[in-house]
Write a protein that holds these residues in place. Structure first.
Motif, PDB file in Angstrom:
ATOM      1  N   ALA A  15      23.060  -8.919  47.136  1.00  0.00           N
ATOM      2  CA  ALA A  15      21.649  -8.616  47.364  1.00  0.00           C
ATOM      3  C   ALA A  15      20.760  -9.437  46.429  1.00  0.00           C
ATOM      4  CB  ALA A  15      21.396  -7.122  47.167  1.00  0.00           C
ATOM      5  N   LEU A  16      21.226  -9.661  45.209  1.00  0.00           N
ATOM      6  CA  LEU A  16      20.457 -10.457  44.252  1.00  0.00           C
ATOM      7  C   LEU A  16      20.266 -11.877  44.754  1.00  0.00           C
ATOM      8  CD1 LEU A  16      19.180 -10.918  41.438  1.00  0.00           C
ATOM      9  CD2 LEU A  16      21.467 -11.520  40.621  1.00  0.00           C
ATOM     10  N   VAL A  17      21.335 -12.511  45.234  1.00  0.00           N
ATOM     11  CA  VAL A  17      21.238 -13.889  45.704  1.00  0.00           C
ATOM     12  C   VAL A  17      20.382 -13.971  46.960  1.00  0.00           C
ATOM     13  CG1 VAL A  17      22.548 -15.866  46.584  1.00  0.00           C
ATOM     14  CG2 VAL A  17      23.412 -14.568  44.632  1.00  0.00           C
ATOM     15  N   ASN A  18      20.546 -13.023  47.877  1.00  0.00           N
ATOM     16  CA  ASN A  18      19.678 -12.990  49.058  1.00  0.00           C
ATOM     17  C   ASN A  18      18.214 -12.910  48.646  1.00  0.00           C
ATOM     18  OD1 ASN A  18      21.065 -13.109  51.659  1.00  0.00           O
ATOM     19  ND2 ASN A  18      22.143 -11.260  51.009  1.00  0.00           N
ATOM     20  N   ASP A  19      17.919 -12.075  47.653  1.00  0.00           N
ATOM     21  CA  ASP A  19      16.539 -11.915  47.197  1.00  0.00           C
ATOM     22  C   ASP A  19      16.023 -13.208  46.564  1.00  0.00           C
ATOM     23  OD1 ASP A  19      14.215 -10.172  46.711  1.00  0.00           O
ATOM     24  OD2 ASP A  19      14.713 -10.456  44.592  1.00  0.00           O
ATOM     25  N   GLU A  20      16.875 -13.884  45.788  1.00  0.00           N
ATOM     26  CA  GLU A  20      16.469 -15.151  45.175  1.00  0.00           C
ATOM     27  C   GLU A  20      16.198 -16.214  46.240  1.00  0.00           C
ATOM     28  OE1 GLU A  20      15.846 -15.944  41.901  1.00  0.00           O
ATOM     29  OE2 GLU A  20      16.008 -13.778  41.629  1.00  0.00           O
ATOM     30  N   MET A  21      17.027 -16.252  47.277  1.00  0.00           N
ATOM     31  CA  MET A  21      16.828 -17.240  48.337  1.00  0.00           C
ATOM     32  C   MET A  21      15.544 -16.952  49.107  1.00  0.00           C
ATOM     33  SD  MET A  21      19.281 -19.343  47.922  1.00  0.00           S
ATOM     34  CE  MET A  21      19.117 -20.342  49.398  1.00  0.00           C
ATOM     35  N   LEU A  22      15.262 -15.674  49.346  1.00  0.00           N
ATOM     36  CA  LEU A  22      14.028 -15.307  50.046  1.00  0.00           C
ATOM     37  C   LEU A  22      12.803 -15.695  49.225  1.00  0.00           C
ATOM     38  CD1 LEU A  22      12.309 -13.870  52.165  1.00  0.00           C
ATOM     39  CD2 LEU A  22      12.849 -11.704  51.038  1.00  0.00           C
ATOM     40  N   ILE A  63      21.985 -21.653  42.997  1.00  0.00           N
ATOM     41  CA  ILE A  63      22.243 -20.224  43.213  1.00  0.00           C
ATOM     42  C   ILE A  63      23.319 -20.032  44.277  1.00  0.00           C
ATOM     43  CG2 ILE A  63      21.240 -18.075  44.096  1.00  0.00           C
ATOM     44  CD1 ILE A  63      20.362 -18.650  41.287  1.00  0.00           C
ATOM     45  N   MET A  64      23.227 -20.767  45.368  1.00  0.00           N
ATOM     46  CA  MET A  64      24.232 -20.675  46.417  1.00  0.00           C
ATOM     47  C   MET A  64      25.585 -21.179  45.935  1.00  0.00           C
ATOM     48  SD  MET A  64      23.165 -19.420  49.416  1.00  0.00           S
ATOM     49  CE  MET A  64      24.171 -20.221  50.673  1.00  0.00           C
ATOM     50  N   SER A  65      25.596 -22.240  45.137  1.00  0.00           N
ATOM     51  CA  SER A  65      26.854 -22.759  44.591  1.00  0.00           C
ATOM     52  C   SER A  65      27.501 -21.725  43.675  1.00  0.00           C
ATOM     53  CB  SER A  65      26.600 -24.054  43.818  1.00  0.00           C
ATOM     54  OG  SER A  65      26.120 -25.076  44.649  1.00  0.00           O
ATOM     55  N   THR A 116       3.873 -12.943  59.227  1.00  0.00           N
ATOM     56  CA  THR A 116       4.458 -11.763  58.609  1.00  0.00           C
ATOM     57  C   THR A 116       4.971 -10.775  59.645  1.00  0.00           C
ATOM     58  OG1 THR A 116       2.200 -10.900  58.421  1.00  0.00           O
ATOM     59  CG2 THR A 116       3.185 -11.846  56.447  1.00  0.00           C
ATOM     60  N   ALA A 117       4.413 -10.793  60.830  1.00  0.00           N
ATOM     61  CA  ALA A 117       4.848  -9.837  61.858  1.00  0.00           C
ATOM     62  C   ALA A 117       6.159 -10.263  62.498  1.00  0.00           C
ATOM     63  CB  ALA A 117       3.765  -9.698  62.929  1.00  0.00           C
ATOM     64  N   THR A 118       6.438 -11.560  62.507  1.00  0.00           N
ATOM     65  CA  THR A 118       7.627 -12.051  63.215  1.00  0.00           C
ATOM     66  C   THR A 118       8.713 -12.574  62.289  1.00  0.00           C
ATOM     67  OG1 THR A 118       6.607 -14.233  63.444  1.00  0.00           O
ATOM     68  CG2 THR A 118       6.274 -12.662  65.237  1.00  0.00           C
ATOM     69  N   ARG A 119       8.346 -12.968  61.080  1.00  0.00           N
ATOM     70  CA  ARG A 119       9.328 -13.564  60.164  1.00  0.00           C
ATOM     71  C   ARG A 119      10.150 -12.470  59.509  1.00  0.00           C
ATOM     72  NH1 ARG A 119      12.990 -14.922  57.123  1.00  0.00           N
ATOM     73  NH2 ARG A 119      12.867 -16.614  55.601  1.00  0.00           N
ATOM     74  N   GLN A 120      11.395 -12.316  59.943  1.00  0.00           N
ATOM     75  CA  GLN A 120      12.309 -11.353  59.372  1.00  0.00           C
ATOM     76  C   GLN A 120      13.437 -12.113  58.678  1.00  0.00           C
ATOM     77  OE1 GLN A 120      11.862  -7.974  59.368  1.00  0.00           O
ATOM     78  NE2 GLN A 120       9.893  -8.386  60.352  1.00  0.00           N
ATOM     79  N   PHE A 121      13.597 -11.863  57.389  1.00  0.00           N
ATOM     80  CA  PHE A 121      14.645 -12.532  56.632  1.00  0.00           C
ATOM     81  C   PHE A 121      15.995 -11.922  56.981  1.00  0.00           C
ATOM     82  CE2 PHE A 121      17.284 -13.018  52.777  1.00  0.00           C
ATOM     83  CZ  PHE A 121      17.251 -14.397  52.634  1.00  0.00           C
ATOM     84  N   ASN A 122      16.925 -12.784  57.375  1.00  0.00           N
ATOM     85  CA  ASN A 122      18.266 -12.325  57.746  1.00  0.00           C
ATOM     86  C   ASN A 122      19.191 -12.468  56.544  1.00  0.00           C
ATOM     87  OD1 ASN A 122      17.655 -11.859  60.576  1.00  0.00           O
ATOM     88  ND2 ASN A 122      17.511 -14.081  60.736  1.00  0.00           N
ATOM     89  N   ALA A 123      19.385 -11.386  55.826  1.00  0.00           N
ATOM     90  CA  ALA A 123      20.234 -11.411  54.636  1.00  0.00           C
ATOM     91  C   ALA A 123      21.683 -11.665  55.031  1.00  0.00           C
ATOM     92  CB  ALA A 123      20.113 -10.092  53.877  1.00  0.00           C
TER      93      ALA A 123
END
Length: 389
Positions: free
Chosen positions: A21-28, A53-55, A8-15
């Motif tokens: 924003a919705l699709v980024n959130d779904e992928m995360l 979702i990506m399609s 959790t300290a190192t894993r940063q999601f790169n949107a």
């Protein structure tokens, strides 16, 4: 990649900036769920969700379309830790990960190893290709879903998603080819076309010595030396020098086989083809040094596709768009096809149209790609299918 106390300290999601924003959130959020639920609980194939979702996003779907699809999603998904109780055992490392291929209980280990590897490298494509070098013997596993997941993850760009996709490929690993591919010995010949290669196969009229489902037959045939020698033959070969030409020829065979018999396997032949083209173009856009490995990946794809051609009865000819329908196909705008299919809550229809549109726009404006997309759409709404000859 799954969030857990160790990262959790190192894993940063790169949107991704070109994705809502919705699709980024779904992928995360999807990273928390097991990618191969069917293989674990026999309850469904959860990997369809993020790919669809990506399609949808790529086809221009609105956030409302995304929410409508999410509300209609019928599959159950299991969380890796909360539901399945899978944990990172700390056993798999960057040095030994290939020793644990095919062992689904090490999924969190694989996620960590690949994520750490991607974080540590200055050359992401080189790292991915080094992984695919070891994973290529399982290229068609799961109807190429791991390959397709890698393509979508690379499109998005987040390292955690790429690590998830590689980990999914690692747990699905099974050596389907059983040997290194036969080498070419005569380098003075010019390769015949993919169409001519299949014409030779049709003339030989090979018969299957075993029966079963299309998926199983194709996977079994991949290890047959006779098929390998025919598909990657002295007169038809895929090399780093002729790669682009052969990719176009192979794509024409893949879409033609789908039009000959629209089925789950032939559809995935097209969606997998698109994914491998996407990875190939991305890697070659960065460097030419992986051309030999890319040629190997394409050889393995071609062996599987040739197995599918045999399983479908080695047809003498594949359908084409008849001349009187060509103007109708040309007049049908991709934007209209895309805006209609995003309202259809069927994962394979959405993914197939996405792949056909992508290939038409990024590889080859082959009318067969648009015809296939129109015919997929015609199965769900009142659209006249394309007449084929």
């Amino acid at each position: 990649m799954l969030f857990n106390p160790s990262n959790t300290a190192t894993r940063q999601f790169n949107a991704a900036t070109d994705i809502s924003a919705l699709v980024n959130d779904e992928m995360l959020k999807d990273s928390a769920f097991h990618p191969n639920l069917g293989g674990v609980t026999k309850g469904g194939m959860a990997n369809h969700y993020p790919m669809t979702i990506m399609s949808l996003q790529a086809l221009g779907a609105s956030d409302e379309n995304i929410r409508d699809f999410r509300a209609s999603w019928p599959r159950y998904r299991s969380k890796i830790t909360d539901d399945l109780r899978l944990r990172d055992k700390g056993v798999v490392t960057k040095e030994n990960w290939s020793d644990y291929l095919g062992q689904a209980n090490f999924l969190p280990d694989f996620q960590r190893v690949f994520f750490d590897g991607l974080q540590a490298t200055d050359d992401q494509n080189a790292y991915i290709m080094s992984a695919l070098d070891k994973l290529q013997y399982a290229l068609p596993m799961g109807l190429f879903h791991p390959l397709i997941r890698v393509s979508f993850a690379m499109m998005h760009g987040d390292k955690g998603l790429i690590a998830d996709a590689l980990a999914y490929w690692a747990i699905r690993y099974e050596d389907l080819y059983k040997r290194m591919l036969p080498p070419r010995t005569d380098f003075t010949n010019i390769s015949v076309s993919a169409e001519d290669n299949w014409a030779t196969l049709h003339a030989a009229k090979p018969e299957l010595s075993f029966r079963g489902g299309s998926l199983n037959v194709c996977e079994r045939l991949c290890s047959e030396p006779a098929l390998q020698d025919i598909a990657v033959a002295e007169n038809f070969f895929i090399t780093e020098e002729n790669l682009e030409l052969k990719i176009q020829e192979i794509g024409d065979r893949a879409i033609g086989l789908y039009l000959f018999e629209p089925a789950l396997t032939t559809l995935h032949g097209v969606t997998a083809f698109q994914a491998l083209v996407d990875i190939t173009q991305t890697v070659l856009g960065d460097s030419d040094r992986f051309r030999p490995l890319l040629a190997e990946l394409w050889q393995r794809y071609w062996i599987w596709l040739t197995a599918l051609y045999i399983e479908k009865g080695v047809p003498e000819a594949l359908p084409s768009v008849v001349e009187e329908s060509r103007s109708d196909v040309d007049a049908f705008a991709w934007e209209d096809i895309a805006s209609a299919i995003v309202k259809v809550p069927e994962v394979h229809a959405i993914k197939m149209v996405f792949s056909c549109k992508w290939l038409f726009e990024n590889l080859d404006a082959n009318p067969r790609y648009k015809a296939a997309a129109i015919n997929v759409l015609s199965q769900h709404i009142n659209v006249k299918p394309v007449r084929l000859g």
